[in-house]
Write a protein that holds these residues in place. Structure first.
Motif, PDB file in Angstrom:
ATOM      1  N   VAL A  28       7.948   0.505   8.030  1.00 11.96           N
ATOM      2  CA  VAL A  28       8.082  -0.278   9.258  1.00 11.96           C
ATOM      3  C   VAL A  28       7.911   0.624  10.473  1.00 11.96           C
ATOM      4  O   VAL A  28       7.192   0.296  11.428  1.00 11.96           O
ATOM      5  CB  VAL A  28       9.454  -1.000   9.307  1.00 11.96           C
ATOM      6  CG1 VAL A  28       9.698  -1.613  10.675  1.00 11.96           C
ATOM      7  CG2 VAL A  28       9.519  -2.073   8.230  1.00 11.96           C
ATOM      8  N   ALA A  29       8.526   1.818  10.413  1.00 15.20           N
ATOM      9  CA  ALA A  29       8.421   2.750  11.538  1.00 15.20           C
ATOM     10  C   ALA A  29       6.966   3.141  11.757  1.00 15.20           C
ATOM     11  O   ALA A  29       6.474   3.140  12.894  1.00 15.20           O
ATOM     12  CB  ALA A  29       9.266   3.994  11.270  1.00 15.20           C
ATOM     13  N   PRO A  56      14.876   3.118   2.099  1.00 15.90           N
ATOM     14  CA  PRO A  56      14.351   4.194   2.964  1.00 15.90           C
ATOM     15  C   PRO A  56      12.834   4.130   3.113  1.00 15.90           C
ATOM     16  O   PRO A  56      12.294   4.300   4.209  1.00 15.90           O
ATOM     17  CB  PRO A  56      14.760   5.473   2.226  1.00 15.90           C
ATOM     18  CG  PRO A  56      15.709   5.084   1.170  1.00 15.90           C
ATOM     19  CD  PRO A  56      15.551   3.634   0.919  1.00 15.90           C
ATOM     20  N   LEU A  57      12.134   3.838   2.007  1.00 12.91           N
ATOM     21  CA  LEU A  57      10.679   3.728   2.069  1.00 12.91           C
ATOM     22  C   LEU A  57      10.273   2.572   2.963  1.00 12.91           C
ATOM     23  O   LEU A  57       9.299   2.646   3.721  1.00 12.91           O
ATOM     24  CB  LEU A  57      10.107   3.478   0.672  1.00 12.91           C
ATOM     25  CG  LEU A  57       9.647   4.699  -0.109  1.00 12.91           C
ATOM     26  CD1 LEU A  57       9.011   4.275  -1.419  1.00 12.91           C
ATOM     27  CD2 LEU A  57       8.640   5.502   0.720  1.00 12.91           C
ATOM     28  N   ALA A  87       1.983  -1.390   3.250  1.00 16.35           N
ATOM     29  CA  ALA A  87       2.294  -2.794   2.982  1.00 16.35           C
ATOM     30  C   ALA A  87       3.169  -2.918   1.742  1.00 16.35           C
ATOM     31  O   ALA A  87       4.155  -3.654   1.735  1.00 16.35           O
ATOM     32  CB  ALA A  87       1.008  -3.597   2.805  1.00 16.35           C
ATOM     33  N   ILE A  88       2.807  -2.186   0.692  1.00 20.55           N
ATOM     34  CA  ILE A  88       3.571  -2.301  -0.550  1.00 20.55           C
ATOM     35  C   ILE A  88       4.973  -1.719  -0.364  1.00 20.55           C
ATOM     36  O   ILE A  88       5.963  -2.291  -0.815  1.00 20.55           O
ATOM     37  CB  ILE A  88       2.807  -1.640  -1.717  1.00 20.55           C
ATOM     38  CG1 ILE A  88       1.589  -2.519  -2.043  1.00 20.55           C
ATOM     39  CG2 ILE A  88       3.685  -1.484  -2.938  1.00 20.55           C
ATOM     40  CD1 ILE A  88       0.605  -1.895  -2.977  1.00 20.55           C
ATOM     41  N   ALA A  89       5.056  -0.590   0.356  1.00 23.76           N
ATOM     42  CA  ALA A  89       6.378  -0.014   0.624  1.00 23.76           C
ATOM     43  C   ALA A  89       7.225  -0.988   1.433  1.00 23.76           C
ATOM     44  O   ALA A  89       8.411  -1.175   1.167  1.00 23.76           O
ATOM     45  CB  ALA A  89       6.236   1.304   1.371  1.00 23.76           C
TER      46      ALA A  89
END
Lengths: 225, 240, 258
Positions: free
Chosen positions: B74-75, B68-69, B59-61
């Motif tokens: 999401v992936a 990229p993070l 969630a934080i990323a």
């Protein structure tokens, strides 16, 4: 070699045939869930505590225990009472029951969101409770919850691989058999994963579409209450 | 709402009573089932820990990470939400060894279930963070706090309270999903149930009592989360 | 004149095609108390929010204590400030919000200790002593361990003032700090601000609807209208002898409402 395309083409027809069973189980299971869910919701909202409390407990019970055990239960226990069900039927019943319990909460939210005034107006027009429910309440309660029901359709779809546990020849079971026959699991299992991923992404796009269409038509329902 | 736990308890005792009353010699399989239940509990606890960590990181990323993070998060979320838990479990169990990664079944189980539930949890975390009023961020800026500090000390603790009820549901989903690990040779409660069913043929009794055992564990989770909720709500009313 | 504490140099703020502030020029001397008044939508709150870096500006430069805040020098040219620069300059400024924005999961005392410990690196003991002192000063020495939800609006706003002061700012911003309060609680908050103005050497900027208080408290009153300062001057002059028609209209409307 990590990935063997010729093997992929070899197993593809078998997997596609199995996917028909998966989709069959999904649709039948969901029809059952949609109907059972509505029944459970109505019983749950009954004015009599003798009906509403046990219904609530049953719903809660179904929601708190694993679907897999429920599948086993229906598949293994019914024969004890002389009812032998084909594996697919047992699986569909379990799916329908499990997701019916989830859907009932969705229906309940929809039914509770219909303003009390609608009941009162129906009484004032001397409509019978049955007609009120069928013609006045249901048409207002269901459309707003269609997206939530759609999400459970996708969730149910993703749980159909559990039917492999009672040897229903759906996608997962077929993939496992292919894997053990050829000693290669990479391709069949990855393909099954990809199939589910694509289908649920497509479904979620579709649900979002329905949601926004609904929002537009609900905001302007041609008159209001 | 208070009716619900009561009703559940009534059903627990009723079923348990019925089951025990109908057992000729239930000592035969109770110890085995309890062994299985202990494995189930271990996987549930491990899975919950993995899920919470994965959800927070993802969630934080997704919300604050560099590009990229963010894509990675999401992936991860879409991949694990888009496929089934069982497919993920089988993939880690059957496919990873092909790439030379051989894990113990228990680790596979905890990782797969934890990552699966964590993907759903990430959306819960994101929702709870978004629900913290904007004024809290502004007050943090006015006090010259760096973003990370504000997130850790001001925003997350408040989001935490809002996260507890949905996490309760997710933990129960995880408990239910642990039954799947019986299909990758782990002798959890579901596995024991099937095993005993094949040896004793006391189908009704075994599956009834197994259902009640799962119910009992989920009641423990529900009660635990409710307690946590009252604890977290202490002294805090959502006032801007 | 010495270096102003705050200087807006041709600052413009737009939301899309709407210009909220139109090339604003405003200098505020150290220790000066300025009240900003004006109809809603005139951009007065935006002035404070830009100064607190809660809003990005579209054009111009804001200086704080002689140093550009929104920009920094690099190779002799002014470029938009990075986060590090912003944080350094922002340390000079404290803000009190209309809706208090206290941290609901921390007691009054912890609210006032959090930033000194984690931002200024103050030892816990010292931070606690200072927080207690400040809470005493705002008259809440006996409510140190209360959570925001256990305090009235007026008390919450006084905690918020103490919290901002704990960072030892040189400039304090007050954004309609009494607008969200019940009328009987307004007095206690104004009392604290009055005391602050008297006992501390602070530069204060206050957006307010309390004309009486603005008149008594401010060295200068700025009347904002459609993103510009329409008129400014000593309170007596603005309130007794406004030169602009718009100022007259606004004041008569506000005073009539009571």
């Amino acid at each position: 070699m990590f990935w063997d395309w010729s093997y992929v083409w070899e197993i593809m027809p078998t997997l596609l045939r199995a996917s028909v069973v998966t989709i069959q189980a999904t649709l039948l299971g969901f029809v059952l869930a949609a109907v059972l869910g509505l029944v459970m919701a109505i019983l749950r909202m009954s004015k009599s505590q003798w009906i509403s409390v046990p219904t609530a407990a049953v719903i809660e019970f179904i929601r708190s225990t694993p679907l897999l055990i429920q599948i086993f239960f229906i598949f293994f226990v019914f024969p004890e009472f002389g009812i032998v069900l084909p594996a697919l039927t047992a699986g569909v019943i379990a799916l329908g029951l499990h997701y019916g319990a989830y859907c009932s909460e969705v229906y309940r939210a929809g039914l509770e969101s219909v303003p009390r005034g609608q009941w009162e107006a129906s009484i004032a027009l001397n409509l019978s409770p049955y007609i009120t429910f069928r013609d006045i309440i249901i048409p207002q309660a269901i459309p707003p919850v269609v997206p939530a029901l759609g999400n459970y359709l996708v969730a149910l779809f993703k749980e159909t691989p559990l039917l492999s546990a009672i040897a229903v020849l759906e996608l997962m079971q077929t993939a496992k058999i292919l894997g053990s026959e050829n000693f290669r699991y990479v391709e069949p299992i990855t393909l099954v994963g990809a199939f589910f991923l694509v289908m649920s992404l497509v479904a979620s796009v579709f649900i979002r579409q329905v949601e926004s269409t609904l929002n537009r038509s609900l905001r302007n329902p041609g008159g209001g209450q | 709402m208070q009716l619900r736990p009561l009703a559940i308890c009534a059903i627990v005792f009723f079923t348990a009573g019925l089951a025990i009353a109908s057992f000729a010699n239930f000592r035969e399989f109770i110890p085995g089932l309890l062994q299985g239940a202990w494995i189930t509990v271990q996987i549930t606890i491990g899975g919950c820990i993995v899920a919470v960590i994965a959800a927070l990181l993802a969630a934080i990323a997704k919300m604050y990470g560099p590009a990229p993070l963010r894509w990675l998060a999401v992936a991860y979320i879409e991949l694990f939400r888009g496929t089934s838990a069982l497919v993920q479990l089988f993939w880690l169990f059957f496919v990873l060894p092909h790439f030379g990664i051989v894990l113990e079944p228990m680790s596979v189980a905890i990782a797969a279930l934890g990552l699966n539930v964590g993907a759903y949890g990430a959306e819960v975390v994101r929702g709870a963070i978004t629900a913290v009023p904007r004024g809290q961020w502004e007050a943090s800026v006015a006090l010259n706090m760096p973003r990370k500090l504000a997130l850790r000390r001001i925003i997350l603790p408040q989001a935490f309270a809002a996260m507890i009820p949905p996490w309760g549901n997710l933990f129960i989903e995880l408990l239910k999903a642990t039954a799947l690990v019986s299909l990758i040779t782990i002798s959890d409660l579901a596995f024991k149930a099937q095993q005993m069913n094949q040896t004793t043929f006391r189908t009704v009794e075994i599956f009834s009592i197994v259902l009640v055992m799962y119910l009992a564990i989920s009641i423990v989770i529900t009660v635990g989360m409710r307690t946590l909720e009252t604890f977290a709500a202490r002294g805090m009313a959502r006032g801007r | 004149m010495t270096t102003p504490m705050v200087k807006f140099d041709n600052v413009t703020k737009r939301y899309g095609s709407l210009t909220v502030l139109d090339s604003l020029n405003l200098e505020i001397a150290a220790n000066e108390k300025v009240a900003i008044i004006g109809p809603s939508g005139s951009g007065k709150t935006t002035v404070l929010r830009m100064l607190m870096t809660l809003e990005r500006i579209n054009d111009g430069v804001i200086h704080v204590d002689g140093e550009p805040m929104t920009h920094m020098e690099r190779n002799g040219a002014l470029v938009p400030a990075d986060e590090r620069h912003l944080r350094r300059v922002r340390g000079n400024i404290g803000m009190v919000f209309q809706h208090f924005n206290l941290f609901p999961h921390m007691s009054a005392l912890k609210n006032c200790m959090e930033a000194p410990i984690h931002v200024l690196g103050m030892p816990r003991r010292e931070a606690e002593e200072r927080a207690a002192e400040l809470l005493d000063m705002v008259g809440l020495g006996d409510k140190k361990n209360h959570y925001p939800s256990q305090l009235s609006g007026g008390q919450q706003q006084r905690v918020a003032i103490a919290r901002a002061l704990a960072m030892r700012p040189k400039v304090m911003l007050f954004d309609e700090v009494t607008s969200a309060l019940d009328p009987e609680l307004v007095g206690e908050v104004l009392q604290v601000i009055r005391k602050l103005a008297k006992e501390h050497s602070l530069t204060m900027l206050m957006v307010t609807h309390q004309m009486g208080f603005a008149r008594e408290f401010a060295d200068r009153v700025c009347f904002f209208h459609s993103g510009k300062i329409a008129e400014q001057g000593a309170p007596d002059k603005i309130f007794n002898d406004p030169q602009e028609e718009r100022t007259r209209q606004f004041l008569s409307a506000v005073l009539e409402a009571g």
